[in-house]
Design a protein around this motif. Structure first.
Motif, short mmCIF file in Angstrom:
data_model
loop_
_atom_site.label_atom_id
_atom_site.label_comp_id
_atom_site.label_asym_id
_atom_site.label_seq_id
_atom_site.Cartn_x
_atom_site.Cartn_y
_atom_site.Cartn_z
N GLY A 184 0.80 -1.28 0.33
CA GLY A 184 -0.14 -0.14 0.15
C GLY A 184 0.54 1.27 0.08
N LYS A 185 0.18 2.34 0.77
CA LYS A 185 0.64 3.83 0.65
C LYS A 185 0.86 4.08 1.84
CE LYS A 185 -2.61 5.81 -0.99
NZ LYS A 185 -3.45 7.06 -1.64
N HIS A 186 0.86 3.60 2.49
CA HIS A 186 0.88 4.21 4.41
C HIS A 186 1.33 3.77 4.80
CE1 HIS A 186 -3.03 5.40 2.89
NE2 HIS A 186 -2.95 5.55 3.48
N VAL A 187 2.20 4.13 5.95
CA VAL A 187 2.61 3.69 7.68
C VAL A 187 1.95 4.51 8.50
CG1 VAL A 187 4.78 4.20 9.24
CG2 VAL A 187 4.64 4.83 6.64
N TRP A 188 1.37 2.89 9.09
CA TRP A 188 0.12 2.96 10.12
C TRP A 188 0.89 2.62 11.37
CZ3 TRP A 188 -5.05 1.00 9.93
CH2 TRP A 188 -5.91 0.70 9.11
N THR A 189 0.04 2.91 12.28
CA THR A 189 0.24 3.43 14.00
C THR A 189 -0.78 3.08 15.32
OG1 THR A 189 -0.58 5.83 13.96
CG2 THR A 189 1.94 5.44 12.89
N TRP A 190 -0.35 2.48 15.88
CA TRP A 190 -0.89 2.28 17.42
C TRP A 190 -0.55 2.49 18.29
CZ3 TRP A 190 0.91 -0.49 13.41
CH2 TRP A 190 0.18 -1.33 12.94
N GLN A 191 -1.49 3.33 19.96
CA GLN A 191 -0.73 3.38 20.77
C GLN A 191 -0.68 2.05 21.52
OE1 GLN A 191 -3.79 5.89 22.24
NE2 GLN A 191 -3.87 7.53 20.53
N ILE A 192 0.37 2.76 22.17
CA ILE A 192 1.13 1.54 22.59
C ILE A 192 1.00 1.58 24.03
CG2 ILE A 192 2.94 0.11 24.20
CD1 ILE A 192 4.39 0.86 21.52
N ALA A 193 -0.23 0.46 24.96
CA ALA A 193 -1.07 0.52 26.22
C ALA A 193 0.45 -0.16 27.32
CB ALA A 193 -1.94 -0.58 26.70
N GLU A 194 0.15 -0.14 28.45
CA GLU A 194 1.12 0.11 29.44
C GLU A 194 1.79 -1.33 29.60
OE1 GLU A 194 2.93 1.26 31.73
OE2 GLU A 194 2.59 2.93 31.13
N ASP A 195 0.10 -2.28 29.09
CA ASP A 195 0.78 -3.69 28.95
C ASP A 195 1.41 -4.35 27.95
OD1 ASP A 195 -1.53 -3.26 28.03
OD2 ASP A 195 -2.36 -4.97 28.19
N GLY A 196 1.25 -3.60 26.91
CA GLY A 196 1.47 -3.73 25.73
C GLY A 196 1.07 -3.93 24.15
N SER A 197 -0.54 -4.17 25.02
CA SER A 197 -1.37 -4.21 24.12
C SER A 197 -1.82 -2.97 22.58
CB SER A 197 -2.68 -4.81 24.75
OG SER A 197 -2.83 -3.46 25.29
N LEU A 198 -2.48 -3.34 21.71
CA LEU A 198 -2.11 -1.62 20.41
C LEU A 198 -4.07 -1.43 20.57
CD1 LEU A 198 0.37 -3.40 18.37
CD2 LEU A 198 0.51 -1.63 20.08
N SER A 199 -3.55 0.16 20.30
CA SER A 199 -5.52 0.17 20.33
C SER A 199 -5.32 1.54 19.12
CB SER A 199 -5.73 0.77 21.84
OG SER A 199 -4.89 2.10 21.88
N ALA A 200 -6.38 1.57 18.12
CA ALA A 200 -6.12 3.37 17.93
C ALA A 200 -5.72 3.06 16.02
CB ALA A 200 -5.80 4.49 18.51
N GLY A 201 -5.43 2.24 15.73
CA GLY A 201 -4.61 1.85 14.91
C GLY A 201 -5.13 2.36 13.91
N ALA A 202 -4.33 3.75 12.99
CA ALA A 202 -4.60 4.35 11.74
C ALA A 202 -3.83 3.93 10.96
CB ALA A 202 -4.49 5.46 12.37
N PRO A 203 -3.81 4.82 9.42
CA PRO A 203 -2.54 4.91 8.78
C PRO A 203 -2.37 6.03 8.64
CG PRO A 203 -5.08 4.75 7.18
CD PRO A 203 -5.27 4.53 9.10
N PHE A 204 -1.50 5.95 9.06
CA PHE A 204 -1.39 7.91 10.21
C PHE A 204 0.05 8.78 9.20
CE2 PHE A 204 1.75 10.49 12.90
CZ PHE A 204 0.35 10.80 13.90
N MET A 205 0.61 7.62 8.29
CA MET A 205 1.95 8.90 7.69
C MET A 205 1.35 8.45 5.79
SD MET A 205 4.81 7.53 9.57
CE MET A 205 4.52 7.43 11.67
N THR A 206 1.13 8.57 5.16
CA THR A 206 1.82 8.58 3.56
C THR A 206 2.65 8.16 3.01
OG1 THR A 206 -1.08 9.19 3.73
CG2 THR A 206 0.16 8.84 1.50
#
Length: 292
Positions: A184-206
């Motif tokens: 694709g054409k994106h770099v995705w990002t997620w927020q890292i919680a204290e326990d290491g789990s991921l949330s709020a995944g989004a195609p943040f960079m193009t």
């Protein structure tokens, strides 16, 4: 920092020179790309240690993990009998963590070569390890992002969103995970919680695309000490600031070749290395990498 997303591809030659203001803080005209390593088949898995030594693999024809000495520039086989590693990093416990793609497993390796198998049955591509010991890795064909927690629990952290996830890195505050798309054409990002789990995944960079292409061929990724992300693509090494804006593109050392992995190394961690087929190239920058 200049936001370049609106510029046409006609400006690309300017993006890879120090005269362009967007790259002036990164590059020096008297520090071009230099050949650092040669004589291999398919270099990959670049990583570094506190002393700035560069470690790498030869995925197709190598025997194990190789070391480029930061002081002498000499290259040697560091650990034998580990062929087929594609992703590599040194964790907070001083061990190598590796995507042993050929064996479809994720492993941890001591500096003496003792192997611990962390997970099997995965077509792992690349990985990153946090200071807390959480291992994140990409599985390109299944479109999965995996997590092996510090207490060795396996979690599929994201699935089906990233088009062929490939390179992976983490922000200096270790609050953000970033993954590049090779399909694709994106770099995705997620927020890292204290326990290491991921949330709020989004195609943040193009990522910018080469003319006539529908994908950027995003591959290896690393992080600079101020939080900017460096991602290898078909056009070169694309740099994104922490807000997700394109800051510039460093031209590839071999314009008709492919770059697949990148890392900051050298005694001051200010030398950017890229794996490009049978060779590894280096370029001294004005910025330093984020070393965990």
């Amino acid at each position: 920092m200049k936001h370049l997303a609106f510029l046409s591809l006609a400006f690309l030659p300017l993006l890879s020179t120090a005269q362009d203001t967007s790259l002036h803080e990164y590059l020096s005209d008297d520090q071009p790309w230099k050949e650092a390593v040669s004589g291999y088949t398919f270099t990959d898995g670049l990583c570094t240690d506190a002393a700035g030594h560069l470690y790498f693999t030869d995925v197709k024809a190598g025997k194990g993990i190789y070391k480029l000495d930061a002081e002498t520039g000499k290259t040697d086989l560091f650990l034998d009998n580990l062929p087929g590693i594609s992703g590599l990093q040194i964790g907070p416990d001083g061990r190598f963590y590796a995507c042993h793609n050929r064996e479809q497993r994720v492993i941890a390796i001591t500096m003496k070569g003792e192997v611990e198998v962390l997970l099997t049955g995965v077509k792992c591509n690349d990985l990153v390890v946090s200071k807390k010991g959480h291992v994140y890795f990409t599985e390109t064909p299944t479109q999965r992002i995996h997590l092996i927690t510090a207490d060795k629990k396996h979690i599929i952290a994201d699935e089906g969103h990233v088009a062929k996830p490939n390179g992976i890195t983490i922000s200096p505050d270790e609050a953000t995970l970033a993954v590049s798309e090779s399909g694709g054409k994106h770099v995705w990002t997620w927020q890292i919680a204290e326990d290491g789990s991921l949330s709020a995944g989004a195609p943040f960079m193009t990522m910018w695309l080469a003319p006539g292409k529908e994908t950027a061929s995003g591959d290896g990724a690393t992080t600079e000490s101020k939080g900017r992300f460096f991602v290898t693509t078909e056009l070169g090494i694309q740099i994104f600031d922490p807000a997700g804006r394109l800051a510039g593109i460093i031209a590839k050392p071999v314009l008709d070749g492919k770059v697949v992995s990148t890392e900051f190394a050298g005694k001051d961690h200010d030398i950017l290395y890229v794996a490009a087929g049978d060779k590894i190239f280096s370029r001294k920058l004005k910025v330093t990498g984020y070393f965990r």
